[in-house]
Motif scaffolding. Structure first.
Motif, PDB file in Angstrom:
ATOM      1  N   SER A  60       0.739  -1.095   0.080  1.00 38.54           N
ATOM      2  CA  SER A  60       0.067   0.100  -0.116  1.00 38.54           C
ATOM      3  C   SER A  60       0.645   1.155   0.181  1.00 38.54           C
ATOM      4  N   TRP A  61       1.971   1.141   0.657  1.00 38.36           N
ATOM      5  CA  TRP A  61       2.818   2.250   0.819  1.00 38.36           C
ATOM      6  C   TRP A  61       4.490   1.829   0.588  1.00 38.36           C
ATOM      7  N   ASP A 185      -1.457  14.477  -0.143  1.00 37.15           N
ATOM      8  CA  ASP A 185      -1.713  13.687   0.749  1.00 37.15           C
ATOM      9  C   ASP A 185      -1.335  14.110   2.260  1.00 37.15           C
ATOM     10  N   ASN A 652      -6.640   5.056   7.996  1.00 35.31           N
ATOM     11  CA  ASN A 652      -7.743   5.970   7.382  1.00 35.31           C
ATOM     12  C   ASN A 652      -8.591   4.796   6.357  1.00 35.31           C
TER      13      ASN A 652
HETATM   14  C1  FUL Z   1      -3.940   8.083   1.505  1.00 36.77           C
HETATM   15  C2  FUL Z   1      -2.778   7.281   0.972  1.00 36.77           C
HETATM   16  O1  FUL Z   1      -2.077   7.215   2.297  1.00 36.77           O
HETATM   17  C3  FUL Z   1      -3.146   6.374   0.341  1.00 36.77           C
HETATM   18  O2  FUL Z   1      -2.178   5.683  -0.117  1.00 36.77           O
HETATM   19  C4  FUL Z   1      -3.730   6.917  -0.870  1.00 36.77           C
HETATM   20  O3  FUL Z   1      -2.984   7.588  -1.768  1.00 36.77           O
HETATM   21  C5  FUL Z   1      -4.799   7.818  -0.483  1.00 36.77           C
HETATM   22  C6  FUL Z   1      -5.603   8.251  -1.652  1.00 36.77           C
HETATM   23  O4  FUL Z   1      -4.543   8.651   0.353  1.00 36.77           O
HETATM   24  O5  FUL Z   1      -4.046   8.971   2.585  1.00 36.77           O
END
Ligand code: FUL
Length: 693
Positions: A60-61, A185, A652
Motif C-alpha cells: 500500500s505504501w 496527501d 484511514n
Molecule cells: C491516503 C494514502 O496514504 C493512500 O495510499 C492513498 O494514496 C490515498 C488516496 O490517500 O492517505
C-alpha cells in the motif's frame, strides 16, 4: 393635490422602494465559492489513478527503497484509462505522479528515483505526459497527486527538501498543460529509507512545507488549479475524514480558515465556518488504492457505486473515485465493467426529471417578482432560482405533478454562488388526498438527493424548516430511479456455520460451493448451514418479483477454526478475535506496560503460508496495529519468523490486511504488534485468520 393624496403617494413610494429592494438578488450569506471551486463542484465526479512501484510489490505504501527496475508495464496505455474513466462518467483524472515511496512517474530532473531509470520504454517514458495527453484527447481535466511525504529522499525532514518539493511541483505545474487539481496527501512522516538512513523522521505538517508560499507558487503557475490539502493550511477542498466513500448527511461547505480541524468538522463541515472549503469524497473502486490481485473479486459493484454516488454527490460533495492500474499498465476488466455500468445506472436514474416545468406555488416569493418565482427552480436553468424575502427563513414550494406519478428520489440544489443557507427541510407527497412525509433532511448545498421507497402522488411539497438566511433554490428534481439489489454478505462463524444476509428487504439467496457463478437454479439458502474446511462460496440475492439478481459475492474460507484456542488470554472476550464475526473485536492490554503478543493454537499442524488481520471496525477504535511480526511454531516455544512489516494505510482505511509468505509448518501462530495507531499498548483484533497450503 390634497394633503391626503400627497401622503398616500409618499407611502406608496416608500413601499415601492422597499419592494424594489427585495426584487434585487439576495446578498451573499456567509462565504461563497470561488470560480475554481464552482468549476470543480459542477464536475461532480472525477477519477484517481494509483500506479507506482507499489503496483509491483503488492504494497500500500512503499518504504522508498524499492527497486526502480520493477517498473516495467508491458501494455501501459493511458488512453485505456482515460476511455474507461470517461465512460464511467468521470470528468477528470488525478494521477499519482509521486506516492509516498518517492518514485516519480515523470522523468524529474531532481531525482534518480523515477521512470528515467526504469526499464519501461528504456527510461524514455513519461507517464504523466501520457496521462495529460490522453486526458486532452478524451476531453477530461487533468490533475496531479504529489505526495509531500517522500520516503526515498535523503533530504526529507530537512529544509532542503522543501526546495526539492517545490522544484517537482514546478515541473508538474509547468510542463503538462492545465492542471485542475493538485492533491497533497496528509500521510506525512514516519520511518523510511531516506537515501539509506533507514530511520524515522517526523515533521510538523502544518509548518514544515511553508504552505503559504507553496500555495502562492501554485496560484502563480496554475491560476485555475484547486488545492486539496489534508496536512496543512486550508485548501479549496477538504478530506471528509474517511476513505469509505461518504460525507456527513449534514454537510456544510465551510470551515474556519485557521485553527485546528476536528474529525466532525471534516465530515460535516462547519456551519459557522469563515471559508468555503468544499467536501471531496475520495474512495477506491477496490478496497485498496493500489492494485492487488487478491482484490479481483472485491471490486465495488453497481449498487455499491450507486450508494457512493448518493453518499457523496447526493450529499453536497464531489466524488473522487480511484481506479488502480495493474502491473501490465491497464485497468482490470472488472473495474472497467463495473465503472461503465455505474455510469449507465446514474444516467438511467436521473434521465427524466418529473418536476421539470411543472406548475408550482411558493409560500413566499421575493418581492413577489417573477424573477424569483417558484417556477425558476423547475426550469432546468442553472442561472435562475426561487428566492424568498430577506426575513423569510421558512418557506415551502408545492409542485403539481398533474397526474398520479410514481417516484422514489428527491433532488434539491441551492444557488451556492450566494452561499449555503438551508439548515433543515422536509419533503411530503399528496397521496390519495392526504399529505404524507417522505423524508426529512438537514443541509442542501450544491446538491442533495434523498432516497425513499417509491410512492404514487399528485403533488409534492418541499418545505424549508430552517435556514441561515432567506432560501435561494436553484433546482428541484423528482425521479423514479431503478433500484439495485446489493450483493449479500457471506460469513462463517467459529463453529463452521455459514450465514448469508443482506440489508435489502425481500430477496432470497442462491449460492454455490464449487466456484461456479450462482443462478436461480443453484442451491437455495434456507438458513445457516455447516461447512467446515476450505471452501469458496459464491452467493447472489434474487428478487422473485422482478427476476433480477444482485452482483455475486465471493468469500474464501480456509481451515476450520473449530478447535482454535487463544493461548494465555487473561482479559476480555478473546474468542471475538476468531469468531468469524467482523463486527465484534477483542482488545488486549496484557501487562499494561507493553504491547502483548496474540498466540493461537490451531489445534493441529498446518503449512501456514499467510495470515489475515482485520482491525476493530468501530469508529475511533483503539488497538489498530500498524507494525507487526508474525511467527509460526510447532510447540509454542521455538518460534520461526514468517513475516514482518507495516499495515500502511490502516488508520484511514481499516481493511482486512492479507499477508502471504514462504510456507512454514506449525501448530501455533503468533501475531506480535510492535506499534499501533495511538502509540499505546492496546492490540485489537476484529478477526485473525490463516492462509494454509
Ligand atoms: C491516503 C494514502 O496514504 C493512500 O495510499 C492513498 O494514496 C490515498 C488516496 O490517500 O492517505
Amino acid at each position: 393635490m390634497t394633503k391626503k393624496i400627497f401622503v398616500g403617494i409618499l407611502i406608496s413610494l416608500f413601499f415601492t422602494g422597499v419592494s424594489n429592494a427585495q426584487t434585487g438578488m439576495p446578498i451573499p450569506c456567509g462565504p461563497t465559492p470561488t470560480e475554481n471551486q464552482m468549476r470543480v463542484q459542477e464536475m461532480e465526479s472525477y477519477a484517481f489513478v494509483h500506479f507506482s512501484l507499489n503496483t509491483y510489490t503488492d504494497q500500500s505504501w512503499g518504504f522508498g527503497n524499492e527497486d526502480v527496475n520493477l517498473f516495467n508495464p508491458q501494455k501501459s496505455d493511458c488512453r485505456q484509462w482515460a476511455r474507461i474513466c470517461k465512460e464511467s462518467g468521470m470528468k477528470g483524472i488525478i494521477i499519482t505522479a509521486k506516492h509516498h515511496c518517492g518514485f516519480c512517474l515523470w522523468p524529474s530532473k531532481y531525482t534518480e528515483y523515477s521512470v528515467k531509470n526504469a526499464p519501461w520504454k528504456n527510461g524514455k517514458g513519461d507517464m504523466v505526459r501520457e496521462m495529460a495527453d490522453a486526458c486532452k484527447e478524451y476531453g477530461l481535466k487533468f490533475g496531479v497527486y504529489l505526495s509531500p511525504w517522500d520516503r526515498n529522499s535523503k533530504d526529507y525532514g530537512k529544509p532542503e527538501y522543501i526546495t526539492y518539493f517545490r522544484n517537482q511541483l514546478t515541473e508538474l505545474l509547468t510542463n503538462y498543460g492545465e492542471v485542475f487539481e493538485i492533491w497533497f496527501d496528509g500521510a506525512n512522516g514516519g520511518d523510511g529509507y531516506y537515501g539509506g538512513a533507514n530511520e524515522t523522521r517526523k515533521i510538523d505538517a502544518k509548518t514544515y512545507y511553508d504552505w503559504k508560499n507553496t500555495y502562492a507558487l501554485i496560484h502563480k503557475l496554475q491560476p485555475k488549479c484547486v488545492i486539496w490539502n489534508d496536512g496543512g493550511d486550508r485548501g479549496d477542498l477538504r478530506w471528509v475524514g474517511t476513505e469509505e466513500g461518504n460525507v456527513g448527511e449534514t454537510n456544510w461547505s465551510l470551515l474556519n480558515a485557521t485553527g485546528d480541524v476536528s474529525w466532525n468538522m471534516l465530515h460535516f463541515g462547519l456551519e459557522t465556518g469563515n471559508k468555503w472549503v468544499m467536501a471531496e469524497v475520495n474512495t477506491s473502486i477496490r478496497p485498496e488504492w493500489f492494485y492487488h490481485p487478491n482484490e479481483d473479486s472485491k471490486v465495488k459493484t453497481v449498487p455499491q457505486l450507486m450508494d457512493l454516488y448518493y453518499n457523496s454527490i447526493g450529499r453536497n460533495g464531489t466524488m473522487l473515485l480511484n481506479f488502480p492500474i495493474m502491473p501490465n499498465g491497464l485497468i482490470h476488466p472488472t473495474d472497467e465493467k463495473n465503472g461503465i455500468e455505474f455510469a449507465i445506472a446514474v444516467k438511467e436514474s436521473f434521465a427524466v426529471n418529473l418536476a421539470l416545468n411543472k406548475n408550482a406555488k411558493a409560500s413566499n416569493v421575493r418581492g413577489k417578482s417573477v424573477k424569483f418565482a417558484a417556477s425558476m427552480a423547475l426550469d432546468g436553468n442553472k442561472n435562475t432560482y426561487w428566492a424568498t424575502d430577506d426575513n423569510t427563513k421558512t418557506a415551502s414550494l408545492t409542485i403539481d405533478l398533474g397526474n398520479p406519478t410514481i417516484f422514489n428520489r428527491f433532488l434539491a440544489q441551492e444557488y451556492i454562488r450566494l452561499g449555503q443557507r438551508v439548515k433543515a427541510f422536509k419533503v411530503e407527497a399528496l397521496v390519495d388526498g392526504n399529505w404524507k412525509e417522505l423524508a426529512k433532511a438537514t443541509t442542501i448545498g450544491y446538491k442533495r438527493i434523498l432516497r425513499f421507497p417509491a410512492v404514487k402522488a399528485t403533488q409534492v411539497r418541499f418545505s424549508i424548516t430552517d435556514s441561515k438566511c432567506c432560501p435561494v433554490i436553484l433546482n428541484i428534481g423528482i425521479y423514479d430511479a431503478p433500484v439495485f439489489l446489493n450483493a449479500p454478505s457471506v460469513e462463517r462463524n467459529q463453529n463452521g456455520e455459514v450465514t448469508i444476509t443482506t440489508n435489502d428487504i425481500g430477496p432470497i439467496f442462491y449460492y454455490t460451493l464449487d466456484g461456479s457463478t450462482p443462478t436461480a437454479k443453484s442451491n437455495r439458502y434456507s438458513g445457516a448451514f455447516p461447512f467446515d474446511g476450505k471452501v469458496e462460496i459464491k452467493a447472489i440475492s434474487y428478487d422473485p418479483s422482478t427476476g433480477k439478481n444482485s452482483p455475486v459475492t465471493t468469500e474464501k474460507f480456509d481451515i476450520s477454526k473449530k478447535s482454535w484456542k487463544i493461548v494465555g488470554a487473561t482479559e476480555g472476550n478473546s474468542i471475538e478475535a476468531i469468531d468469524g464475526n467482523p463486527s465484534t473485536a477483542w482488545h488486549q492490554k496484557g501487562d499494561g506496560k507493553t504491547l502483548v503478543d496474540l498466540v493461537i493454537d490451531l489445534g493441529g499442524k498446518y503449512n501456514v503460508s499467510g495470515f489475515k488481520y482485520l482491525p476493530d471496525q468501530s469508529k475511533w477504535s483503539s488497538g489498530i496495529i500498524t507494525t507487526y511480526e508474525f511467527y509460526v511454531s510447532d510447540d509454542n516455544m521455538n518460534w520461526k519468523i514468517a513475516d514482518q512489516g507495516e499495515f500502511s494505510n490502516i488508520k484511514n482505511n481499516p481493511l482486512m490486511q492479507i499477508r502471504k509468505f514462504r510456507p512454514l509448518q506449525g501448530r501455533y501462530i503468533k501475531l506480535r504488534a510492535l506499534k499501533n495507531t495511538y502509540g499505546d499498548i492496546v492490540a485489537g483484533y476484529a478477526e485473525v485468520d490463516v492462509i494454509t497450503l
